[in-house]
Design an enzyme around this catalytic site. Structure first.
Site, PDB file in Angstrom:
ATOM      1  N   GLU A 329       0.818  -1.216   0.000  1.00 31.20           N
ATOM      2  CA  GLU A 329       0.000   0.000   0.000  1.00 31.20           C
ATOM      3  C   GLU A 329       0.851   1.265   0.000  1.00 31.20           C
ATOM      4  O   GLU A 329       0.333   2.366  -0.107  1.00 31.20           O
ATOM      5  CB  GLU A 329      -0.917   0.010   1.232  1.00 31.20           C
ATOM      6  CG  GLU A 329      -2.062  -0.999   1.188  1.00 31.20           C
ATOM      7  CD  GLU A 329      -1.686  -2.368   1.720  1.00 31.20           C
ATOM      8  OE1 GLU A 329      -0.477  -2.707   1.739  1.00 31.20           O
ATOM      9  OE2 GLU A 329      -2.599  -3.121   2.129  1.00 31.20           O
ATOM     10  N   TRP A 447       1.947  -5.974  26.572  1.00 34.17           N
ATOM     11  CA  TRP A 447       2.268  -6.514  25.246  1.00 34.17           C
ATOM     12  C   TRP A 447       3.705  -7.014  25.187  1.00 34.17           C
ATOM     13  O   TRP A 447       4.622  -6.357  25.663  1.00 34.17           O
ATOM     14  CB  TRP A 447       2.079  -5.428  24.178  1.00 34.17           C
ATOM     15  CG  TRP A 447       0.655  -5.084  23.918  1.00 34.17           C
ATOM     16  CD1 TRP A 447      -0.423  -5.443  24.674  1.00 34.17           C
ATOM     17  CD2 TRP A 447       0.140  -4.307  22.825  1.00 34.17           C
ATOM     18  NE1 TRP A 447      -1.568  -4.941  24.114  1.00 34.17           N
ATOM     19  CE2 TRP A 447      -1.268  -4.244  22.991  1.00 34.17           C
ATOM     20  CE3 TRP A 447       0.718  -3.678  21.736  1.00 34.17           C
ATOM     21  CZ2 TRP A 447      -2.087  -3.565  22.092  1.00 34.17           C
ATOM     22  CZ3 TRP A 447      -0.098  -3.004  20.843  1.00 34.17           C
ATOM     23  CH2 TRP A 447      -1.490  -2.954  21.015  1.00 34.17           C
TER      24      TRP A 447
END
Ligand code: ADP
Length: 545
Positions: A329, A447
């Protein structure tokens, strides 16, 4: 008041015209799919591009038509790139490593009018033939002697070129015209098309050649290992023509021995590819006690480059690694890791540490990291969040509006493209990817970066490749599981590997278990296929559970 300068559209045809006129005798060398080495010049290439464009016009190809390719990096594929885009049609490169049903979906979705393919893919095309509904003609990228007989009415590439005198004149049109089309790998859902423009392709090529990016020049000999079906070989065919660099195409010979031979024979100075390709090449060098005599820089991206690989290139082979990040992209280049002036006195260890980051943006790309509410996070090298980008060569919308509006608007009304990556940015603007957002391991609300854990594991000599995935845990929700392919001829135990993490990552990051496998699954673009790993091992019973 309007400025008063010439209004010349940025068109891809101007690249090959320039290369012909100013670098006409510079070579383009190919290891052909048929076997022998083929060499010619930018001038020869330009003449053949015009022949191809003329011939395609006679076949009824019009502006905006999509022309599919299933092909390796070769001079013929290079010609198709420039002929098709140059005439205002769209060069639609298809990744032949995708599942056949995905190829059919992509070719039908793009409504490809012609399909160009290499001899390697004759069996594939034979199989798909009945399902490729929109394709009017199939062109085999070979000469008369090698033409297969199994595809009815197939057109021979060399005969097609010979049918035209080569007096085609490149048309001038709006620089926003579509030039090439590339589908994202689509690990979930259908692949989506990214439709590049002439303008975006040229701006991206300019930026890519800058010294703080790949630093491409007419004194380089460039071997793009990254396939031309993978985001236009990261733009290198265009950047090559822009600078007049020598281009070296490896064809189907992507193994370590073939690549090394070509690099030496053609005095390659710059190469580019994904980490898995370099694993093969480095293993070959090691086994044969071989060296690079001309290679100076190598661009590594597409997946995080393990620090151990950067060290090997730099210290054992004196090849400078340019760690780069981007995506389909983004045309694809977003960041490259090059040093600033303030880093010139760093010692080699500090430099290596910096190179583990994916680097700084090229002019043209803007980036930021945000939290779950879209609030911008600080650039302290610690806070990590969703990475958003914007810029003139970044996707606005997928082909045919697929998937709705992909952009996120901020409070100032600016649109940003969410990359799906999670990253940190340090005060100097060096970005580091910690994970794909889908691959992050959420342990007890915190995380853990799977990339960090993988990078640590592959620094162990007995580890050839490693993947870390999250596994359900009754107390912590998720915990990391390390899955390892051992280096040939070496052994290591789970306990040793887990001990190897001590002192290198936070204690609570250390994986809960290790599995040894013979090989790891990869996507069609060489990334670890984590969805498959999670399917297979996501229910693994951890000893800590
Ligand atoms: P490409 O593989 O050409 O970069 P894709 O669109 O197939 O393009 O994949 C893009 C994704 O690949 C990025 O969003 C990111 O997750 C991953 N990626 C690319 N380069 C790197 C890198 N240097 N380090 C970590 N991840 C990367």
């Amino acid at each position: 008041m309007r400025g008063q300068m010439m209004n010349m559209p940025l068109l891809i045809s101007s690249l090959i015209v320039h290369a012909d006129r100013y670098h006409g005798d510079t070579e383009i060398v190919t290891r052909t799919v048929e076997g022998p080495i083929h060499r010619y010049t930018y001038s020869d290439a330009h003449r053949r591009c015009r022949q191809l464009a003329g011939a395609l016009q006679k076949l009824g190809v019009e502006q905006g038509d999509r022309i599919g390719t299933l092909a390796w990096n070769t001079h013929r594929h290079f010609e198709v790139y420039f002929a098709v885009a140059g005439m205002g049609a769209v060069c639609h490169t298809i990744n032949p490593r995708l599942f056949p049903e995905q190829i059919v979906y992509i070719a039908n979705h793009a409504e490809d009018k012609y399909m160009f393919f290499d001899l390697t893919f004759v069996p594939l095309v034979e199989k798909l033939l009945p399902e490729l509904k929109t394709v009017k003609g199939f062109v085999v990228m070979t000469d008369k002697e090698h033409m297969p007989t199994s595809i009815p009415n197939a057109i021979c590439y060399e005969e097609l070129l010979d049918s035209d005198p080569g007096d085609y004149a490149w048309p001038e049109f709006d620089e926003h015209t579509a030039s090439s089309l590339c589908y994202t790998s689509g690990t979930t859902g259908n692949p989506k098309g990214v439709l590049y423009q002439h303008r975006t392709t040229i701006l991206h090529a300019y930026a890519e050649c800058m010294p703080d990016a790949l630093g491409l020049s007419s004194s380089d000999s460039v071997l793009p290992v990254v396939p031309m079906f993978h985001v236009n070989a990261w733009g290198l065919p265009y950047a090559g023509a822009m600078t007049g660099a020598k281009l070296v195409f490896p064809g189907a010979g992507m193994d370590g021995a073939s690549l090394h031979e070509l690099m030496e024979d053609e005095k390659v100075t710059l190469s580019a590819g994904v980490p898995t390709i370099w694993m093969g090449l480095l293993a070959h060098l090691k086994q044969n006690n071989a060296k690079f005599s001309t290679l100076k820089r190598t661009v590594i991206g597409g997946s995080a480059c393990p620090p151990a690989m950067i060290r090997t290139f730099e210290e054992e082979y004196s090849v400078h690694v340019l760690h780069a990040w981007g995506m389909t992209e983004m045309s694809p280049l977003g960041t490259v890791c090059t040093f600033k002036r303030k880093h010139r006195d760093l010692d080699s260890e500090q430099k290596l540490a910096l190179q583990n980051r994916q680097g700084r943006v090229l002019f043209g790309v803007d980036m930021k990291i945000v939290d779950a509410d879209g609030k911008e996070l600080p650039w302290d090298g610690k806070a990590f969040g969703d990475l958003l980008v914007r810029g003139p060569w970044i996707l606005n919308e997928y082909y045919r509006g697929e998937g709705g509006n992909p952009l996120r608007e901020d409070d100032n009304g600016n649109d940003w493209f969410p990359t799906g990556d999670v990253a940190t940015i340090d005060p100097d603007g060096y970005m580091q990817i910690t994970d794909r957002s889908k691959d992050v391991i959420k342990s007890g609300g915190e995380w853990i970066s799977s990339i960090d854990l993988e990078n640590t594991a592959v620094a162990h000599p007995a580890v050839a490749e490693a993947a870390v995935i999250s596994v359900a845990h009754p107390k912590w929700d998720e915990r990391p599981l390390l899955i390892v392919v051992k280096t040939e001829g070496q052994d290591v135990s789970s306990d040793d590997l887990l001990k190897f993490y001590e002192g290198k990552v936070a204690k609570w990051w250390i994986p809960d278990d290790v599995l040894f496998v013979n090989e790891l699954p990869h996507t069609a673009t060489g990334k670890l296929l984590k969805t498959k790993l999670r399917e297979e091992y996501g229910h693994h019973k951890l000893p800590t559970a």
